[in-house]
Design a protein around this motif. Structure first.
Motif, PDB file in Angstrom:
ATOM      1  N   ILE A 168      -5.553 -14.649  -5.034  1.00 19.54           N
ATOM      2  CA  ILE A 168      -5.891 -13.311  -5.525  1.00 19.54           C
ATOM      3  C   ILE A 168      -4.719 -12.352  -5.313  1.00 19.54           C
ATOM      4  O   ILE A 168      -4.277 -11.668  -6.216  1.00 19.54           O
ATOM      5  CB  ILE A 168      -7.155 -12.767  -4.792  1.00 19.54           C
ATOM      6  N   TYR A 169      -4.201 -12.363  -4.076  1.00 21.62           N
ATOM      7  CA  TYR A 169      -3.167 -11.410  -3.704  1.00 21.62           C
ATOM      8  C   TYR A 169      -1.872 -11.646  -4.463  1.00 21.62           C
ATOM      9  O   TYR A 169      -1.190 -10.704  -4.833  1.00 21.62           O
ATOM     10  CB  TYR A 169      -2.933 -11.476  -2.185  1.00 21.62           C
ATOM     11  N   TYR A 170      -1.579 -12.899  -4.685  1.00 18.98           N
ATOM     12  CA  TYR A 170      -0.349 -13.295  -5.370  1.00 18.98           C
ATOM     13  C   TYR A 170      -0.246 -12.613  -6.729  1.00 18.98           C
ATOM     14  O   TYR A 170       0.815 -12.173  -7.136  1.00 18.98           O
ATOM     15  CB  TYR A 170      -0.343 -14.817  -5.542  1.00 18.98           C
ATOM     16  N   LYS A 171      -1.390 -12.516  -7.406  1.00 16.68           N
ATOM     17  CA  LYS A 171      -1.420 -11.905  -8.744  1.00 16.68           C
ATOM     18  C   LYS A 171      -0.964 -10.448  -8.710  1.00 16.68           C
ATOM     19  O   LYS A 171      -0.415  -9.941  -9.665  1.00 16.68           O
ATOM     20  CB  LYS A 171      -2.835 -11.988  -9.325  1.00 16.68           C
ATOM     21  N   ASN A 175       0.805  -5.589  -4.304  1.00 18.67           N
ATOM     22  CA  ASN A 175       0.348  -4.237  -4.603  1.00 18.67           C
ATOM     23  C   ASN A 175      -1.133  -4.186  -4.983  1.00 18.67           C
ATOM     24  O   ASN A 175      -1.506  -3.535  -5.957  1.00 18.67           O
ATOM     25  CB  ASN A 175       1.174  -3.639  -5.758  1.00 18.67           C
ATOM     26  N   ALA A 176      -1.945  -4.866  -4.206  1.00 17.17           N
ATOM     27  CA  ALA A 176      -3.377  -4.885  -4.527  1.00 17.17           C
ATOM     28  C   ALA A 176      -3.997  -3.519  -4.231  1.00 17.17           C
ATOM     29  O   ALA A 176      -3.601  -2.855  -3.269  1.00 17.17           O
ATOM     30  CB  ALA A 176      -4.069  -5.959  -3.711  1.00 17.17           C
ATOM     31  N   PRO A 177      -4.954  -3.069  -5.073  1.00 15.86           N
ATOM     32  CA  PRO A 177      -5.642  -1.808  -4.776  1.00 15.86           C
ATOM     33  C   PRO A 177      -6.325  -1.901  -3.415  1.00 15.86           C
ATOM     34  O   PRO A 177      -6.756  -2.989  -3.001  1.00 15.86           O
ATOM     35  CB  PRO A 177      -6.698  -1.709  -5.885  1.00 15.86           C
ATOM     36  N   SER A 181      -8.077  -5.152  -0.918  1.00 19.52           N
ATOM     37  CA  SER A 181      -7.632  -5.561   0.425  1.00 19.52           C
ATOM     38  C   SER A 181      -8.783  -5.417   1.419  1.00 19.52           C
ATOM     39  O   SER A 181      -8.974  -6.264   2.290  1.00 19.52           O
ATOM     40  CB  SER A 181      -6.467  -4.703   0.896  1.00 19.52           C
ATOM     41  N   ARG A 182      -9.532  -4.313   1.273  1.00 20.10           N
ATOM     42  CA  ARG A 182     -10.633  -4.065   2.210  1.00 20.10           C
ATOM     43  C   ARG A 182     -11.715  -5.138   2.062  1.00 20.10           C
ATOM     44  O   ARG A 182     -12.199  -5.690   3.039  1.00 20.10           O
ATOM     45  CB  ARG A 182     -11.232  -2.676   1.934  1.00 20.10           C
TER      46      ARG A 182
END
Ligand code: GTP
Ligand code: MG
Length: 214
Positions: A168-171, A175-177, A181-182
């Protein structure tokens, strides 16, 4: 790696180095399988669910050197990239992690260079895992070379979280919203309580069986 390799000598040492890392993975992989077999033999129980090994690709070695501000060279890669050879040990319960870590530390030919306990101190992402950086002697025809291997030990649940979080994060390229992250951190907490429940359930089952035997 194309522009990093300047001449034949470099090509040759690149090959030699990758040969060392591949050999180190074989050595450590075999050691872990033996530990698992011995455990099965003595305790009638397999702490290891599965073992994954991988050698870092030239592309990601170069990427890591760049990220950390090092010039692309074989010397820097050997010195500064600690996870060129990587082993992931997936086990059933959190208690297995420390037991395996200790067993690995007790192998007299392995040197433990560093330990990062992201179970006691999870990363801000929520990541949990027990990392050991070890070196293993590789015996060549005319020399012995200590070669680094990164061992990551985690439960199936921790591995499930880490694999999906990575995807998920890699995508988002980091800069994930904030809400994503939460929520990922919340998932990490759910995974931890699942691990705790499974561990206490396993203990209760073992107690139950012991009572029945008596
Ligand atoms: P890297 O440059 O990422 O290797 O970090 P490091 O040299 O500080 O080492 P560290 O022990 O922190 O992390 C090494 C490895 O752990 C990474 O290559 C990943 O496999 C894994 N890892 C660390 N943090 C995370 C995380 O937040 N999420 C996931 N999915 N994996 C992580
Ligand atoms: Mg890494």
């Amino acid at each position: 790696m194309e522009n990093a390799i300047k001449n034949y000598e470099d090509v040759d040492s690149w090959k030699t180095i990758m040969f060392l890392y591949n050999s180190a993975l074989k050595e450590v992989g075999t050691k872990l399988e033996i530990l698992n077999d011995e455990f099965q033999h003595v305790h009638k129980y397999n702490p290891i669910e599965h073992i994954k090994t991988r050698v870092k690709t030239p592309e990601s070695i170069v990427k890591k050197l760049r990220k950390n501000g090092y010039e692309i060279s074989i010397e820097n890669m050997v010195k500064h990239v600690n996870d060129i050879a990587g082993v992931r040990l997936i086990c059933s319960f959190t208690s297995d992690i420390y037991q395996l870590g200790e067993m690995i530390g007790n192998q007299s030919d392995l040197k433990v260079l560093a330990i990062k306990d992201y179970i006691k101190r999870p990363k801000t992402s929520g990541y949990k895992s027990y990392h050991m950086l070890v070196s293993v002697p590789i015996f060549l025809s005319d020399s012995v070379v200590d070669t680094k291997v990164e061992i990551q030990i985690r439960t199936i649940a921790m591995d499930f979280w880490a694999s999906l979080e990575h995807k998920i994060y890699y995508k988002f390229e980091g800069n994930a919203p904030e809400y994503i992250s939460r929520e990922l951190r919340e998932c990490a907490e759910m995974v931890s309580s699942l691990d705790e429940k499974m561990l206490s359930l396993n203990r209760a089952i073992l107690d139950c069986l012991r009572e029945q035997e008596e």
